[in-house]
Design an enzyme around this catalytic site. Structure first.
Site, PDB file in Angstrom:
ATOM      1  N   TRP A  88       0.852  -1.209   0.000  1.00 10.08           N
ATOM      2  CA  TRP A  88       0.000   0.000   0.000  1.00 10.08           C
ATOM      3  C   TRP A  88       0.883   1.254   0.000  1.00 10.08           C
ATOM      4  CZ3 TRP A  88      -4.841   1.199  -1.127  1.00 10.08           C
ATOM      5  CH2 TRP A  88      -5.824   0.210  -1.076  1.00 10.08           C
ATOM      6  N   ASN A 121      -3.820   2.773  12.384  1.00 13.49           N
ATOM      7  CA  ASN A 121      -4.437   2.939  11.058  1.00 13.49           C
ATOM      8  C   ASN A 121      -5.967   2.892  11.099  1.00 13.49           C
ATOM      9  OD1 ASN A 121      -4.378   3.020   8.076  1.00 13.49           O
ATOM     10  ND2 ASN A 121      -5.249   0.970   8.290  1.00 13.49           N
ATOM     11  N   TRP A 133     -11.102  17.316   3.551  1.00 12.60           N
ATOM     12  CA  TRP A 133     -10.019  16.371   3.836  1.00 12.60           C
ATOM     13  C   TRP A 133      -8.671  17.075   3.843  1.00 12.60           C
ATOM     14  CZ3 TRP A 133      -6.274  15.753   0.089  1.00 12.60           C
ATOM     15  CH2 TRP A 133      -6.605  16.096  -1.232  1.00 12.60           C
TER      16      TRP A 133
END
Ligand code: FAD
Length: 479
Positions: A279, A342, A360
């Site tokens: 990732w 996370n 965001w």
């Protein structure tokens, strides 16, 4: 014959191909340049500066063991490298390649300035497992979806074996003057808010290696089951070490497979761990392909999202005073340690975006300042994933419910109780929604909502509906 090794986010001696190549060629001048201008609006935040300070001290100590030391400079990297190359009569400058837009633009400027001087500029790989250009779709383009990307990575040959650390670094005949780290003010003062970070992490290469060994000696075996539980130390916490390049992803990869070779019982957890490393790789790959990722929505329709900027609400979120315990626990863990689990990053990000309707980018900026692992690619990809505006993102309509997320991933309330001590005496079944607890119970343990702990600042169900309506508006009418 002196070669300058320009340290950037490769603050390690082992598996540092640029440094090793320099060491094998002749005298080496190891240099770190603090260049806030080149980073533009992404100059390092406070927590990263704290980490950098410690990591540079460790690196200098490690270099001294090899007969060398770290030369420090602050300012424009091009001007500094030109000056140092002339002063040390360097024939080449080596560095590890970065994939961030600001760093890549700087690389080009450095290359052309050095070429004019007749000094060789040489970039080496080392920040990623695979060069972004090496992993391509069938049509030769970059990947926009994680699963085929990770499949392509796994199909590529295993990454190169890590290179050894140099055993000696011969000193140049000329040592240009160095800046003093103490003068850079990287360690916070008045107030010094770094104690929790120092308790949690040991910046530097030795700390990184120890962290990896500790993880592979046990937690990796339980990683698949425990990585989502913030109340247990089930993940590696290698992210700041990887960000600053104190350990290479190649080292992580090979050490993980070596651990599995010794104990096959670790294989499921190890495989999941590698998929998380991928990732990281995917985020880098995306940023390389889409340099605007930290600033603009990957899906352009999200640029029109009707955010409601509210400084008071943003501050309550930042301080961990939203009245939603799992959100507050995460924000306080972040403030105290410079790191957040996370699962909780996803929950707090969803709360900011979809319950408070704050953009965001505001959350990304706060994380940038407060995370010790603040990383342009991972942070932008993480925020856009939660916002639904990213490549391969969670669909916008999947809105995290902070109560059910808490109950599912922190069922015994251990995480909330650790970071929100006001609620430590609440039974687990009430800890994620204290306003639903019987008033007598609250009174008996001294919890006064609105006084000792905030009332929930929004009604999640109402906020959710508002978000979905806004999303529908930017999506346009259904066809
Ligand atoms: P582990 O679970 O042990 O994973 C091993 C490594 O894989 C990590 O160290 C990290 O390098 C990488 N990794 C794991 N998960 C991810 C992921 N989802 N995306 C990319 N790489 C991953 N990570 C950062 O390193 N820096 C950031 O600034 C950052 N910001 C984030 C913001 C949001 C909103 C979200 C949802 C996630 C963010 N992440 C970021 C990703 C992830 O939360 C952290 O990498 C992870 O929590 C680090 O803990 P760990 O080292 O114990 O991870």
């Amino acid at each position: 014959m002196t070669i300058i090794h320009w340290f950037r986010n490769d603050l390690r001696l082992a598996d540092n191909r640029a440094l090793l190549a320099a060491a094998l060629s002749g005298p080496v001048l190891p240099v770190y340049i603090l260049d806030d201008t080149a980073a533009g609006s992404w100059a390092m935040g406070g927590a990263s500066r704290w980490w950098l300070d410690k990591s540079l001290r460790r690196l200098d100590a490690d270099l001294r063991r090899l007969g060398s030391r770290l030369l420090l400079r602050r300012g424009d990297s091009v001007a500094v490298l030109k000056e140092l190359a002339a002063a040390a009569e360097a024939t080449a400058v080596h560095w590890t390649r970065s994939y961030e837009p600001g760093a890549m633009a700087l690389d080009l400027r450095v290359k052309s300035a050095l070429t004019v001087l007749g000094v060789t500029a040489k970039q080496f790989r080392g920040a990623a497992l695979f060069e972004p250009e090496a992993i391509r779709t069938g049509t030769g383009g970059p990947f926009k979806v994680y699963t085929p990307f990770s499949r392509a990575c796994r199909a590529a040959l295993p990454p190169k074996l890590p290179a050894a650390a140099p055993t000696v670094l011969s000193a140049p005949t000329v040592w240009p003057a160095s800046a003093a780290l103490d003068d850079w003010g990287l360690h916070p003062a008045q107030p010094d808010w770094s104690a929790g970070m120092a308790d949690t992490f040991t910046p530097g290469e030795a700390g990184a290696v120890e962290r990896l060994e500790q993880f592979l000696s046990g937690p990796v075996g339980r990683y698949r089951d425990q990585r989502d539980i913030p109340g247990v130390a089930g993940t590696s916490r290698l992210s700041p070490h990887l960000h600053f390049g104190e350990i290479s992803p190649q080292t992580c990869w090979h050490a993980t497979f070596a651990a599995v070779a010794n104990n096959n019982g670790l294989s499921a957890g190890a495989d999941k761990f590698i998929s998380e490393i991928l990732w990281r790789e995917f985020a880098m790959h995306l940023l390389f392909a889409v340099p605007s990722l930290p600033e603009r929505a990957f899906r352009p329709e999200f640029e029109a999202f009707p955010w409601s900027p509210q400084p008071g609400a943003l501050a309550a979120w930042q301080r961990g005073q939203t009245g939603y315990p799992i959100v507050d626990a995460g924000m306080r863990e972040l403030w105290h340690t410079g790191w957040m689990h996370n699962r909780v990053r996803m929950i707090v990000a969803s709360f900011l975006i979809k319950d408070l309707h704050i953009s965001w980018q505001d959350g990304e900026a706060w994380f940038w300042d407060t995370l010790v692992d603040a990383n342009l690619a991972n942070n932008a990809a993480g925020w856009q994933w939660v916002a639904g505006s990213g490549a391969d993102a969670a669909p916008f309509f999947r809105i995290f419910n902070p109560i059910t997320q808490g109950l599912k991933f922190d069922p015994d309330g251990a995480y909330v109780k650790r970071w929100v001590p006001e609620l430590a005496r609440l039974p687990a079944e009430h800890v994620h929604a204290p306003w639903l607890a019987p008033p007598l119970l609250l009174a008996g343990i001294g919890v006064k909502l609105g006084e000792t702990y905030p009332q929930p600042m929004v009604d999640h169900a109402v906020a959710r509906e508002r978000s979905l309506a806004a999303f529908q508006a930017i999506k346009g009418p259904a066809v």
